[in-house]
Design an enzyme around this catalytic site. Structure first.
Site, PDB file in Angstrom:
ATOM      1  N   SER A  36       0.801  -1.228   0.000  1.00 35.37           N
ATOM      2  CA  SER A  36       0.000   0.000   0.000  1.00 35.37           C
ATOM      3  C   SER A  36       0.830   1.272   0.000  1.00 35.37           C
ATOM      4  CB  SER A  36      -0.947   0.012   1.210  1.00 35.37           C
ATOM      5  OG  SER A  36      -0.220  -0.114   2.421  1.00 35.37           O
ATOM      6  N   ASP A 331      -4.091   8.358   7.131  1.00 34.96           N
ATOM      7  CA  ASP A 331      -5.003   7.450   7.816  1.00 34.96           C
ATOM      8  C   ASP A 331      -4.236   6.710   8.897  1.00 34.96           C
ATOM      9  OD1 ASP A 331      -3.581   5.421   6.560  1.00 34.96           O
ATOM     10  OD2 ASP A 331      -5.199   4.848   5.195  1.00 34.96           O
ATOM     11  N   HIS A 334      -0.915   5.084   6.945  1.00 32.33           N
ATOM     12  CA  HIS A 334      -0.223   5.618   5.780  1.00 32.33           C
ATOM     13  C   HIS A 334       0.004   7.122   5.900  1.00 32.33           C
ATOM     14  CE1 HIS A 334      -2.596   2.051   4.473  1.00 32.33           C
ATOM     15  NE2 HIS A 334      -1.438   1.725   3.935  1.00 32.33           N
TER      16      HIS A 334
END
Length: 376
Positions: A36, A331, A334
């Site tokens: 991610s 978030d 991240h």
């Protein structure tokens, strides 16, 4: 006459350097493998994937819409592409995408090991390599072998893998051995295909994320580092990173024409956590988007915009900050675009504790780099 002579010499030197830079070849392609941290929207196109972010407010800062990236804007892969003068890379699964300048194979939640998040709808390292082989075969069919070989010879591979394997298994020496072996095989395969310029992002200090801060606070854990991080988690990350550094040294010794760099975000992130204001941030512990403790107990995305948690009920009031650039984390896990940009500038200009054996400024010597990042 002496000052004039010195001026002439300086001008001639500057012109020579400029001419040398202009004759250097450009980087022709960028191929991204990872999770991610680098995902450009790949999971959006995986039917039934449970790890997706193509929903508001992701993407709000740079793209003004969700793109499948796990941040409000661009990632390290995006900043690197722009520095090299390349377009932002499409994910492999994007229908009708143009792969002429490279591909982004990264998949949020993916790991070095096939079993990591296997039932969540992600694409492991081994599967990403299979996609890479498919792309190179298409290059050869459409452009020919000579074109493909030249493209790969003047391309860069960017890797970021391992954090999900650590987070989803019981860490052990055997686990790390499996992970390093998988990494080694991947890099050697890319090398054998002709890519001789390889960048490895080491795992970040995941014990410092808002997610793990919230978990730690709820469990009343008092065994924290001075930065408020879960020390035992960061120790595991450091152990893995050390093994990855050793692998990079071994591969360089085995393949003397391999240009390989390892980039460590941990010193950068820990410095920000110790003094956010010094580095341009107002908040380094809480997430910009979420809810609950550290804004990490609720999913950042709009709950009514995703169908893989149809019965989810928010326990905490949702929160989205007004200025993501003030935050280190977007978030629960991240970074914001501003966070990634700060990390990228340090990767480009940083010292040996961040980039080994050299920073990206030195790594790309011999290439014409149109948009190098400024000093941090």
């Amino acid at each position: 006459m002496e000052p004039f002579r010195v001026l002439v010499i300086v001008l001639v030197a500057c012109i020579s350097i400029s001419q040398a830079a202009s004759t250097n070849p450009p980087v022709q392609g960028l191929f991204v493998f990872g999770d991610s941290a680098l995902d450009g929207g790949q999971n959006t196109y995986i039917p039934g994937s449970k790890i997706v972010s193509a929903i508001p407010p992701y993407g709000k800062t740079y793209f003004s819409k969700p793109t499948g990236r796990w941040t409000d804007g661009r990632t390290i892969a995006d900043f690197l592409a722009q520095a090299l003068g390349l377009p932002l890379l499409p994910p492999f699964l994007e229908p009708g995408a143009n792969f002429s300048s490279g591909v982004n194979f990264a998949s949020a939640g993916a790991g070095l090991l096939d079993e990591t998040n296997a039932h969540q709808g992600v694409i492991s390292m081994k599967q990403q390599l299979r996609q890479f082989r498919n792309v190179t075969n298409e290059y050869k069919k459409e452009k020919g072998v000579e074109f493909t070989n030249q493209l790969l010879r003047n391309s860069v591979a960017l890797f970021s893998m391992g954090a999900n394997d650590i987070a989803n298994a019981v860490p052990s020496s055997f686990l790390f051995q499996e992970m390093i072996q998988a990494y080694s095989s991947a890099i050697q395969e890319i090398y054998n295909y002709g890519i001789k310029h390889i960048i490895i992002l080491l795992a970040p200090p995941i014990g410092c994320t808002p997610n793990l801060r919230a978990v730690s606070a709820q469990s009343r854990n008092t065994n924290l580092t001075p930065e408020g991080c879960i020390g035992i988690i960061n120790t595991l990350v450091d152990s893995y990173n050390t093994k990855l550094l050793n692998l990079a040294v071994k591969l360089h010794n085995d393949y003397r024409d391999l240009n390989i760099a390892t980039l460590n975000p941990s010193p950068i992130i820990l410095n920000v956590l110790r003094n956010p204001q010094k580095y341009g941030f107002k908040e380094a512990e809480k997430a910009c988007c979420g809810g609950g403790p550290f804004n990490a107990a609720e999913f950042c995305g709009d709950a009514d915009k995703h169908d893989w948690k149809p019965d989810h009920k928010n326990k905490y009031t949702k929160f989205v900050c007004n200025n993501p650039k003030d935050y280190l984390y977007f978030d629960s896990n991240h970074f914001t675009e501003a966070g990634y940009w700060f990390v990228m500038k340090n990767f480009w200009h940083g010292s040996y504790n961040i980039a080994r054996p050299s920073n990206l400024n030195f790594f790309f010597q011999g290439f014409n780099i149109p948009n190098p990042p400024p000093m941090p």
